[in-house]
Motif scaffolding. Structure first.
Motif, PDB file in Angstrom:
ATOM      1  N   THR A 481       0.875  -1.212   0.051  1.00  0.00           N
ATOM      2  CA  THR A 481      -0.099  -0.093   0.107  1.00  0.00           C
ATOM      3  C   THR A 481       0.951   1.316   0.015  1.00  0.00           C
ATOM      4  O   THR A 481       1.890   1.335   0.758  1.00  0.00           O
ATOM      5  CB  THR A 481      -0.770   0.047   1.160  1.00  0.00           C
ATOM      6  N   ALA A 482       0.523   2.277  -0.884  1.00  0.00           N
ATOM      7  CA  ALA A 482       1.332   3.552  -0.853  1.00  0.00           C
ATOM      8  C   ALA A 482       0.441   4.614  -0.227  1.00  0.00           C
ATOM      9  O   ALA A 482      -0.811   4.476  -0.281  1.00  0.00           O
ATOM     10  CB  ALA A 482       1.586   3.755  -2.240  1.00  0.00           C
ATOM     11  N   TYR A 483       1.095   5.745   0.377  1.00  0.00           N
ATOM     12  CA  TYR A 483       0.260   6.622   0.986  1.00  0.00           C
ATOM     13  C   TYR A 483       0.840   7.934   0.519  1.00  0.00           C
ATOM     14  O   TYR A 483       2.044   8.247   0.547  1.00  0.00           O
ATOM     15  CB  TYR A 483       0.503   6.507   2.416  1.00  0.00           C
ATOM     16  N   LEU A 484       0.159   8.748  -0.252  1.00  0.00           N
ATOM     17  CA  LEU A 484       0.441   9.967  -1.047  1.00  0.00           C
ATOM     18  C   LEU A 484      -0.148  11.052   0.053  1.00  0.00           C
ATOM     19  O   LEU A 484      -1.434  11.086   0.272  1.00  0.00           O
ATOM     20  CB  LEU A 484      -0.144  10.165  -2.283  1.00  0.00           C
ATOM     21  N   LEU A 485       0.818  12.047   0.550  1.00  0.00           N
ATOM     22  CA  LEU A 485       0.183  12.956   1.652  1.00  0.00           C
ATOM     23  C   LEU A 485      -0.220  14.150   0.918  1.00  0.00           C
ATOM     24  O   LEU A 485       0.316  14.713   0.120  1.00  0.00           O
ATOM     25  CB  LEU A 485       1.579  13.227   2.516  1.00  0.00           C
ATOM     26  N   VAL A 496     -10.769  18.171   0.251  1.00  0.00           N
ATOM     27  CA  VAL A 496      -9.336  17.477  -0.254  1.00  0.00           C
ATOM     28  C   VAL A 496     -10.047  16.735  -1.299  1.00  0.00           C
ATOM     29  O   VAL A 496     -10.623  15.490  -0.751  1.00  0.00           O
ATOM     30  CB  VAL A 496      -8.433  17.062   0.760  1.00  0.00           C
ATOM     31  N   GLN A 497      -9.434  16.652  -2.467  1.00  0.00           N
ATOM     32  CA  GLN A 497      -9.664  15.497  -3.407  1.00  0.00           C
ATOM     33  C   GLN A 497      -8.476  15.150  -4.245  1.00  0.00           C
ATOM     34  O   GLN A 497      -7.595  16.163  -4.266  1.00  0.00           O
ATOM     35  CB  GLN A 497     -10.804  15.789  -4.377  1.00  0.00           C
ATOM     36  N   TRP A 498      -8.469  14.037  -4.794  1.00  0.00           N
ATOM     37  CA  TRP A 498      -7.310  13.530  -5.622  1.00  0.00           C
ATOM     38  C   TRP A 498      -7.899  13.178  -6.852  1.00  0.00           C
ATOM     39  O   TRP A 498      -8.791  12.663  -7.225  1.00  0.00           O
ATOM     40  CB  TRP A 498      -6.840  12.329  -4.905  1.00  0.00           C
ATOM     41  N   PHE A 513      -8.162   4.679  -1.575  1.00  0.00           N
ATOM     42  CA  PHE A 513      -9.260   5.319  -0.466  1.00  0.00           C
ATOM     43  C   PHE A 513      -8.547   6.537   0.186  1.00  0.00           C
ATOM     44  O   PHE A 513      -7.297   6.598   0.346  1.00  0.00           O
ATOM     45  CB  PHE A 513      -9.344   4.148   0.667  1.00  0.00           C
ATOM     46  N   PRO A 514      -9.203   7.535   0.777  1.00  0.00           N
ATOM     47  CA  PRO A 514      -8.921   8.649   1.266  1.00  0.00           C
ATOM     48  C   PRO A 514      -9.000   8.450   2.731  1.00  0.00           C
ATOM     49  O   PRO A 514      -9.717   7.976   3.270  1.00  0.00           O
ATOM     50  CB  PRO A 514      -9.697   9.817   0.768  1.00  0.00           C
ATOM     51  N   TYR A 515      -7.989   9.481   3.432  1.00  0.00           N
ATOM     52  CA  TYR A 515      -8.028   9.625   4.825  1.00  0.00           C
ATOM     53  C   TYR A 515      -8.458  11.108   5.238  1.00  0.00           C
ATOM     54  O   TYR A 515      -8.448  11.849   4.370  1.00  0.00           O
ATOM     55  CB  TYR A 515      -6.521   9.559   5.402  1.00  0.00           C
ATOM     56  N   GLY A 521      -4.407   6.630   0.337  1.00  0.00           N
ATOM     57  CA  GLY A 521      -3.994   5.262   0.214  1.00  0.00           C
ATOM     58  C   GLY A 521      -4.348   4.480  -1.093  1.00  0.00           C
ATOM     59  O   GLY A 521      -5.425   4.717  -1.464  1.00  0.00           O
ATOM     60  N   ILE A 522      -3.217   3.780  -1.512  1.00  0.00           N
ATOM     61  CA  ILE A 522      -3.491   2.950  -2.634  1.00  0.00           C
ATOM     62  C   ILE A 522      -3.171   1.465  -2.429  1.00  0.00           C
ATOM     63  O   ILE A 522      -2.026   1.323  -1.967  1.00  0.00           O
ATOM     64  CB  ILE A 522      -2.788   3.498  -4.043  1.00  0.00           C
ATOM     65  N   ARG A 523      -4.032   0.465  -2.487  1.00  0.00           N
ATOM     66  CA  ARG A 523      -3.403  -0.925  -1.701  1.00  0.00           C
ATOM     67  C   ARG A 523      -3.384  -1.747  -2.898  1.00  0.00           C
ATOM     68  O   ARG A 523      -3.757  -1.321  -4.289  1.00  0.00           O
ATOM     69  CB  ARG A 523      -4.739  -1.322  -1.081  1.00  0.00           C
ATOM     70  N   ASP A 524      -2.672  -2.898  -2.878  1.00  0.00           N
ATOM     71  CA  ASP A 524      -2.291  -3.800  -3.900  1.00  0.00           C
ATOM     72  C   ASP A 524      -1.828  -3.280  -5.008  1.00  0.00           C
ATOM     73  O   ASP A 524      -2.326  -3.263  -6.233  1.00  0.00           O
ATOM     74  CB  ASP A 524      -3.956  -4.419  -4.193  1.00  0.00           C
TER      75      ASP A 524
END
Length: 1291
Positions: A481-485, A496-498, A513-515, A521-524
Motif C-alpha cells: 500500500t502506498a500513501y500520498l500525503l 481535499v480531493q485527488w 481510499f482517502p483519509y 492510500g492505494i492498496r495492492d
C-alpha cells in the motif's frame, strides 16, 4: 502577518497511519496519518488541531497566518489545593496564565471578590502573565485573618480561565494544654493505658514515648503505642515501674517537638498474678465501620490486654488477603493495605488469643473514591458553522456532581438565549461563529474532593493551504500500500480531493481510499499505478493544488529460503537463501539468529556467511534457535525463517537426592534425581552407578538401568558397602555426562549371601590335590573381611568332612593317593556368620603318566599324499588320570628311491580322547614315514606305539627348466632339467606344442620314453609362426605338472641383433655386454678375442661358445696394454666385430708352459675347495639342529615328571624335535599355593599353527620348531615334547 513552518523534528514513526504496514517505507519521512473521520465538524476540528503547535514553532515559512490571530487564556501554574502556613512562614498564592492579548487576573475568597492590591501587607507579583501575591509580616493572628478558600480568574478578549479552589489555613505555635498529671497506680499483671492526647494539627505529626534520659520506651508484644499516640500495656511487670514516661509530639510544619508532663507509673508487686483471657483495649467495641479512599492506604489496628500476653491474627471472611499489598506491623497489631481498590470492600477481622480464650473485632470497610477523569474536555479550534461538543465524564464514590461554567460563570447564571445546551453531561454548541470563542470549565465534586478542567473553543477563519511540499516523489513496491500525503490547513476545513492527469477523481478504483487528513492510500499496488497524482484543497476562502509522483517497484521475494534442520552436536549445517529484487534498488541479504544479525556476533570461526549461504561449524546446543534470511531494500523486506535443533547425548543429571534412609537396615535406599536435558532426543533410560571410595576408589559399577520417564527408584544394596551414587542419562545418541556424585551412605554388615564359584580340585603332584575357586568380589563380602571354609572327603565315603578356614582362594591337600575323586565344598565366612550351604563339587587328586600305549592297526593309504591311521583305545585303568587325547607324531625318512640322512621336521596331530583315528595329509608321495601314537593325560604322555609306512607313487612335479634355442628357420632345440620332485620312478616325458597365430587349435603331442633325455630337436616348423611348447614328466601314475614356454624359429626372430653392444676392459680381462632384442629367439654363437700386433708375444685365445640370452661375457687372461679385435661368429658367419684395449703399462713375456697353468689343474683345485666348503656347511647345519642325538635316543628318553597338567578340552600340536629338558619333581605342597605345572610357557615355542579337524574329529596341524630351550632342571636328559606344552596354542 506571521510565517509558520512545519516542524522538522517530528518522530518519523508517528507520521505513518495506524493502518500502515510496518514493512513499508517511503523515500522520506512523512507526518502522521490519523484515522478517517466522518462529518464536516469532525474534519474541521481535526485539521485545526494542528494550528496551535504551528503558531508556537519557529522558524517559519510555509503558511501565512493573520497577525491578529489571538490565544485564549490558559492557566499555566497555580498553588496546591491546600496551603497550611505557620507563624514566620512566607505566605504565597500562585496564579500564572498565558494568552494573547495579555491576560488580566482577579481573585475571589469564599466566593467574594478579593483585591490583593488593596489589602494591607499583601504584595502582588508584577511579572507579566502572573497574578500571584504574597503576604508579608506573618504572625499567628495576622495569617489567620487571611484564612479562606481562594480562586483565581485569568481573562482576555477570548474568554476567562479559572483555577481550582485553594484553601489557605493558618496555624499558631503548638502548645500542650496545662494539666495535672496524677500517678498511675496498678497491680502487677494488670493492663494500663498511658494517654498522650497531643494538640491537633492540620499536618500529620509524629509521636514518640521516651524517658527522662531521652531513651525510647522499648515496645514489644506486651507494650505498644497505638495510632492515636497512647501507650498500651497488655500486662504490667514490676520492671515497668518508672516515673518518667514522657510523650513527645513532633510537628514537621513548624519543625518543633513538644513534650507532655511525665507520667509516673507505679506497679504494685503481687504473689497472686491471675491469668485472664484477652480483651481488646482498642477498639473497645465489637465492630466498627470505616471508609477507605481508593488509591490511598488503609490502616486497621487491634490492641489487646490479657495474661499471658495475647497474640493478634487478622482474617478476611469475604475473601483472601491481597498478599502483594498487605503488610503487618507493630507485632502484628497493625494491618496496612496499600493502594486500596474497589475489591477491598468488606469485613476484616482481628482475633486476640492466649491460652485462656480470645476476643475479636470486626472492621467493615467501605471503599469510596474522590472524583477522577474518564474523559477530560479538550481545547479545540473550530471553523465557522461547525458544532463543538465538549465531553466531561468523571467517576467517583459517591458519584460526583458535574457543573459547567463558561468564562468562569456557572451556566445557570447565563441567559436562556445562549447557543449552548447540556446533553448527557456534555456541553454542546451549534453553528459556531468567531464571536463564540470562549473558555469553558467542567467541575466535578463529591465529599472526598473536586476536579476542574479548562477547555477553550476557538473559532477562526483561514484560507486553504497545503502543508505537504509540491512535486514530492513516493516509492513503494507491488502488492503493498502506498500513501500520498496532502496535509491541508484552513478554516473552515478545506475539502481535499485527488485527481489523475485527466482531472478525474481517482476514487473510482476501489483500491484507492482517502483519509480524513487528506492522505490518499492505494492498496495492492500494480506496476501501471506509476504516474502523477494531483491533490486539490479548497474552502470558501481559497483553493490550492499540488502534484505527487508515484513509482511502483518490484517487490522483494525470497525464491528459496532456509529449511529447518535437525543436526547432531559437533557437525555442521548449511542454510541457503535465494531472493529476487527490483534491479533499480540497492539491496542486501543478511542472516539473523533470534532477531539478531549474525554479523554482529563477531564469531568468525563459528559462522561462514555469504549472501546466499550460511554455514555453522562445530554445532553446540547453544546454537539451536530460529535462523532467518532477510532480503531487504529501502522500500521493503522479505524474511524466511528456519528452526535449527541440535541433538546429541543428554546433558548431566543436575542433582541427586537420597531419601528413605530408614530402609538402610534392609540394605535399601531411595534415590531421586532431576531430569537431565534431553538435547532434543527423548531420554530412553538412566544408568545408575556406584563407587566405594574405601574399597575401589575411582571405579564405578552399574546397579542397573531405569526407564527414561522415571526420576526415582528404590535400590537394593549389598551389606557393608560405602555407596556413592551417580546417574547418567542415555538417549539414542549415547550416554551423557554423569551427574555429580551423591553423598555417601554405608549399609550395615551382614553374613555372606553368596559362596564362591568355579570350585575345582586337581593335583599338580601325584600325591596332592589343589582346591581352587573364584574369590568373592569385595562387594559380596558383606563385612570388612572375608574368609573361606573349605571341606573335603573321598567320594562315596560318608565319613566326616575335613575342613580348614583360609583367606586365600586356594588350599593344597597333601598326602593323597593318585587320581582319587573327592567331594569338595567351599563356603564364605565373615564376622557376621556363614554364607548359604554350598554345593558339592567333585575334584581329583594328582595324576600320573599313562602306563599303556595304543594298539596300532595297519595304516591305510587314501591317496599318494594322505593316509588313515587307526588304533584301539587305551584301558582307562592304565591312563592314571583323565584321558585328554592322543598325540600322533610322524616324520619323513626318505624317498623309496633313496633314503635321506638329513634331519627332518616332525609333524604332529593331537586328537580328542573319544577319537581313535586320524587322517594325515600333505605327505610326500613314494616316501617312507615313521609314525608314533601316544595317549596323554593332564600329567603328560604315555609310552608310544610305533610303525613304519610307505606312500604310493604319484605324478611328478614340473620340469625344473625349459629353454628354446634357434637352430635354423625351421628347427628349434629344446633343453630341459628333470623335476625336483619325482614322486616315483620317472618313465619319460610328454612334449606338446601348437601354433599361436594361425587360428588353429590343433595340438601336436608325442612321448619321449627316455627318462634320462635332456634335449630334443624339433624340425619342420613353420618359419612364420610362433609356438607354445609344453613339457611334462611322467611316472606310472601319469604325467605331472607342465612347464610352458613360447617362441619361434630364427626366421621369425630375424637377423640376430646385438643392439647396445659394448665392451670394457681391465688390465687382464674384458667384459662384452649387449641387450637381447625382445622376441628374438635364443641361439648359440662364438666370441673370439684376437690380439693385434706381434702374435709371438701374445698367447692365442680360442673362441668361446656363448648363449644369446645370457647378455654378457667376460674374457680373462688378456695381456695388459694390448689391443684386441672381438669377433662374434655363428657357423663361420661374422655377426659383429669390435675392438678393445686393456689397461696397464705393457705386455708381459709369457713364461714356459707348465701344468699349473693348465685348465685341468685349475678345475681340479677348484673342485676340492668347493667340496670342503660343502662339508663344512653340512656339519654346521647338523650341529645346529641337535645332530649329536639320534632320533632313537630322543624317543627312548624317559618323559620327565615335571610335565604340566593340561586343561580339559584343550588340544595342541607339538613337534618332538623341539628338545626340552625337564627338571626334578616339584617340592611337596604346603599351605601356600604353588604354581601349577612347569615354568614353561607355550609362547616360548612361537611356532605358527595350522589346525583343522578331519571328518573323524581329529586335529591336524604342522609346527615349525624353535631352537632347543635350555633345560629347566639339573640333569641333561631330554624328553619328548608333551601335548600339554605344545609349540603353539590352539584357540
Amino acid at each position: 502577518m506571521w510565517t509558520v513552518r512545519e516542524r522538522k523534528d517530528l518522530n518519523p514513526r508517528s507520521r505513518v497511519p495506524a493502518t500502515l504496514p510496518s514493512g513499508l517505507s517511503f523515500s522520506r519521512a512523512r507526518p502522521a496519518l490519523p484515522r478517517r473521520a466522518a462529518g464536516a465538524a469532525g474534519k474541521m476540528a481535526m485539521a485545526l488541531r494542528y494550528l496551535w503547535p504551528l503558531l508556537l514553532c519557529s522558524p517559519c515559512v510555509l503558511i501565512q497566518i493573520p497577525e491578529e490571530l489571538m490565544e485564549p487564556p490558559i492557566i499555566t501554574e497555580q498553588s496546591p489545593r491546600r496551603v497550611v502556613v505557620f507563624p514566620t512562614d512566607d505566605v504565597s498564592l500562585k496564579c500564572e496564565a498565558s494568552g494573547k492579548p495579555e491576560v488580566k487576573f482577579r481573585w475571589t475568597r469564599d466566593g467574594i471578590l478579593f483585591k490583593p492590591r488593596e489589602e494591607l501587607g499583601v504584595t502582588v507579583n508584577q511579572a507579566p502573565h502572573s497574578g500571584s501575591f504574597s503576604i508579608t509580616g506573618n504572625s499567628s493572628n495576622f495569617a489567620q485573618s487571611f484564612q479562606g478558600t481562594y480562586r483565581c480568574f485569568a481573562s482576555n478578549k477570548l474568554g476567562t480561565a479559572m483555577s481550582h479552589e485553594i484553601q489557605l489555613m493558618a496555624e499558631g505555635t503548638p502548645k500542650w494544654p496545662k494539666e495535672t498529671v496524677k500517678p498511675v497506680e496498678v497491680e502487677e499483671g494488670e493492663s494500663v493505658i498511658l494517654p498522650c492526647h497531643p494538640p491537633p494539627s492540620a499536618e500529620p505529626l509524629r509521636i514518640y514515648w521516651m524517658n527522662s534520659k531521652i531513651l525510647h520506651i522499648k515496645q514489644d508484644e506486651r507494650v505498644t503505642m497505638g495510632q492515636n499516640g497512647n501507650l498500651y500495656f497488655a500486662n504490667v511487670l514490676t520492671s515497668d515501674n518508672h516515673s518518667d514516661y514522657i510523650c513527645h509530639a513532633h510537628f514537621p510544619g513548624t519543625r518543633t517537638i513538644i513534650q507532655k508532663e511525665p507520667i509516673d507509673l507505679r506497679v504494685k508487686a503481687t504473689n497472686s498474678m491471675m491469668d485472664r483471657k484477652p480483651r481488646l483495649l482498642f477498639p473497645t467495641n465489637s465492630s466498627s465501620h470505616l471508609v477507605a479512599l481508593q488509591g490511598q492506604p488503609l490502616v486497621l489496628e487491634c490492641i489487646a490486654e490479657g495474661f499471658p500476653t495475647p497474640t493478634i491474627k487478622w482474617l478476611r471472611p469475604s475473601g483472601p488477603m491481597p498478599a502483594d499489598r498487605v503488610t503487618y506491623q507493630n507485632h502484628n497489631k497493625t494491618l496496612q493495605l496499600l493502594n486500596v481498590v474497589e475489591e477491598d470492600d468488606g469485613e476484616y477481622r482481628c482475633l486476640a488469643e492466649n491460652s485462656l480464650g480470645s476476643d475479636r473485632h470486626a472492621y467493615y470497610v467501605t471503599v469510596e473514591a474522590a472524583p477522577y477523569w474518564l474523559h477530560k474536555p479538550q481545547s479545540h479550534l473550530y471553523g465557522p458553522g461547525e458544532t463543538a461538543r465538549l465531553e466531561c465524564q468523571v467517576q467517583g464514590r459517591p458519584q460526583p456532581e458535574v457543573t459547567w461554567r463558561i468564562n468562569g460563570i456557572p451556566v445557570e447564571e447565563l441567559g436562556k438565549d445562549q447557543k449552548y445546551r447540556i446533553h448527557h453531561g456534555a456541553l454542546v454548541l451549534s453553528n459556531l461563529q468567531p464571536s463564540d470563542t470562549m473558555v469553558t470549565q467542567c467541575e466535578a465534586r463529591n465529599r472526598h474532593g473536586l476536579l476542574l478542567a479548562n477547555a477553550y473553543i476557538y473559532v477562526v477563519e483561514l484560507p486553504a493551504k497545503i502543508l505537504t511540499p509540491d512535486n514530492e516523489t513516493y516509492m513503494a513496491v507491488q502488492g503493498r500500500t502506498a500513501y500520498l500525503l496532502c496535509k491541508a490547513f484552513g478554516a473552515p476545513v478545506p475539502s481535499v480531493q485527488w485527481l489523475d492527469r485527466d482531472g478525474k477523481t481517482v476514487l473510482q478504483d476501489e483500491r484507492f481510499f482517502p483519509y480524513a487528513n487528506g492522505t490518499l492510500g492505494i492498496r495492492d499496488l500494480q506496476a501501471n499505478d506509476t504516474g502523477h497524482y494531483f491533490c486539490q484543497a479548497a474552502n470558501d476562502q481559497s483553493n490550492m493544488t499540488i502534484v505527487a509522483n508515484l513509482q511502483v517497484k518490484d517487490a522483494t521475494r525470497i525464491m528459496q529460503g532456509p529449511r529447518s534442520a535437525i543436526e547432531k552436536r559437533g557437525s555442521r549445517v548449511m542454510f541457503t537463501c535465494r531472493a529476487s529484487f527490483d534491479p533499480s534498488l540497492q539491496h542486501s541479504t543478511t542472516w539473523r539468529r533470534d532477531a539478531l544479525d549474525l554479523q554482529e556476533l563477531g564469531d568468525s570461526d563459528k559462522y561462514f556467511i555469504e549472501e546466499e549461504r550460511l554455514v555453522i561449524h562445530s554445532l553446540d546446543y547453544s546454537d539451536q534457535g530460529n535462523y532467518s534470511c532477510v532480503a531487504s531494500t529501502k522500500l521493503d523486506m522479505a524474511e524466511s525463517r528456519a528452526e535449527l535443533l541440535v541433538v546429541g547425548s543428554p546433558g548431566p543429571v543436575p542433582q541427586l537426592e537420597l531419601s528413605d534412609r530408614h530402609l538402610l537396615k534392609q540394605s535399601q535406599v531411595r534415590l531421586s534425581w532431576s531430569p537431565a536435558d534431553d538435547h532434543n532426543a527423548p531420554i530412553e533410560k538412566y544408568d545408575i552407578e556406584f563407587e566405594d571410595k574405601e574399597m575401589a576408589p575411582e571405579k564405578w559399577y552399574s546397579l542397573g538401568k531405569v526407564p527414561g520417564n522415571q526420576t526415582s527408584t528404590t535400590l537394593k544394596l549389598s551389606p557393608y558397602v560405602h555407596y556413592t551414587f551417580r546417574v547418567t542419562a542415555i538417549n539414542k545418541y549415547g550416554p551423557g555426562e554423569p551427574s555429580p556424585a551423591s553423598e555417601t551412605v554405608v549399609t550395615p554388615e551382614a553374613a555372606p549371601e553368596k559362596n564362591p564359584m568355579d570350585v575345582k580340585g586337581e593335583g599338580n603332584e601325584t600325591n596332592n590335590m589343589v582346591i581352587t575357586w573364584k574369590p568373592l568380589r569385595w562387594m559380596d563380602w558383606n563385612a570388612p573381611q572375608i574368609q573361606y571354609r573349605v571341606q573335603w572327603r573321598p567320594q562315596k565315603m560318608q565319613g566326616a568332612w575335613q575342613e580348614q578356614i583360609v583367606s586365600d582362594p586356594f588350599l593344597v591337600v597333601s598326602n593323597t593317593s593318585t587320581f582319587v575323586p573327592y567331594e569338595i565344598k567351599v563356603q564364605a565366612v565373615n564376622s557376621q556368620g556363614k554364607g548359604p550351604e554350598p554345593q558339592i563339587t567333585i575334584g581329583y587328586s594328582g595324576e600320573d603318566y599313562p602306563e599303556a600305549s595304543p594298539l596300532l592297526e595297519p595304516v591305510e593309504a587314501l591317496n599318494s599324499s594322505t593316509v588313515l591311521v587307526r588304533w584301539q583305545s587305551v584301558d582307562p585303568a592304565l591312563v592314571k588320570g583323565h584321558l585328554r587325547g592322543y598325540n600322533v607324531t610322524y616324520w619323513w625318512e626318505g624317498s623309496q628311491r633313496k633314503h635321506s640322512k638329513r634331519h627332518v621336521h616332525k609333524g604332529h596331530v593331537v586328537v580328542p580322547a573319544n577319537a581313535t583315528s586320524a587322517i594325515l595329509g600333505g605327505l610326500r608321495p613314494y616316501s617312507s614315514y615313521q609314525l608314533e601314537v601316544q595317549a596323554f593325560n593332564g600329567r603328560g604322555l604315555g609310552p608310544a606305539s610305533r610303525v613304519t609306512f610307505n606312500t604310493p607313487e604319484g605324478v611328478p612335479g614340473h620340469p625344473e627348466s625349459l629353454h628354446l634355442e634357434c637352430q635354423s628357420d625351421t628347427s628349434l632345440l629344446l633343453h630341459w632339467q628333470p623335476p625336483l620332485s619325482h614322486n616315483g620312478v620317472l618313465t619319460g616325458y610328454v612334449l606338446s606344442y601348437q601354433p599361436l597365430n594361425d587360428g588353429s587349435k590343433e595340438q601336436l603331442s608325442f612321448d619321449l620314453p627316455d627318462p634320462e633325455l635332456r634335449t630334443h630337436n624339433l624340425t619342420n616348423l613353420s618359419p612364420r609362426l610362433r609356438y607354445r611348447f609344453q613339457l611334462q614328466a611322467t611316472t606310472k601314475e601319469g604325467p605331472g605338472e607342465a612347464i610352458v614356454r613360447e617362441g619361434g624359429t630364427m626366421a621369425l626372430s630375424g637377423t640376430p641383433d646385438f643392439g647396445n653392444i659394448s665392451a670394457m676392459a681391465g688390465e687382464n680381462y674384458s667384459v662384452v655386454s649387449w641387450v637381447p632384442k625382445e622376441g628374438q629367439c635364443n641361439f648359440g654363437f662364438q666370441i673370439w678375442f684376437k690380439a693385434l700386433g706381434d702374435e709371438k708375444l701374445v698367447a692365442r685365445l680360442p673362441p668361446q661358445y656363448v648363449s644369446y640370452n645370457q647378455s654378457s661375457y667376460t674374457q680373462w687372461d688378456l695381456q695388459p696394454d694390448t689391443d684386441y679385435e672381438i669377433q662374434l661368429l655363428k657357423e663361420q658367419v661374422l655377426l659383429h666385430q669390435m675392438a678393445v684395449k686393456t689397461n696397464g703399462t705393457g705386455r708381459v713375456r709369457l713364461p714356459p708352459t707348465g701344468f699349473a697353468t693348465e685348465g685341468w689343474f685349475i678345475g681340479f683345485v677348484s673342485a676340492i675347495v668347493v667340496l670342503l666348503l660343502v662339508l663344512l656347511i653340512l656339519c654346521f647345519i647338523k650341529r645346529s639342529k641337535g645332530g649329536k642325538y639320534s632320533v632313537k635316543d630322543k624317543e627312548d628318553t624317559q618323559v620327565d615328571s615335571e610335565a604340566r597338567p593340561m586343561k580339559d578340552e584343550t588340544f595342541g600340536e607339538y613337534s618332538d624335535n623341539e628338545e626340552k629338558a625337564f627338571g626334578s619333581s616339584q617340592p611337596s605342597l604346603n599351605g601356600d599355593i604353588k604354581p601349577l605345572g612347569s615354568d614353561d610357557s607355550l609362547a616360548d615355542y612361537g611356532g605358527s599353527v595350522d589346525v583343522q579337524f578331519n571328518e573323524d574329529g581329529s586335529f591336524i596341524g604342522q609346527y615349525s620348531g624353535k631352537k632347543e630351550k635350555e633345560a629347566a632342571g639339573g640333569n641333561d636328559s631330554s624328553g619328548a615334547a608333551s601335548p600339554v606344552n605344545p609349540a603353539g596354542t590352539l584357540e
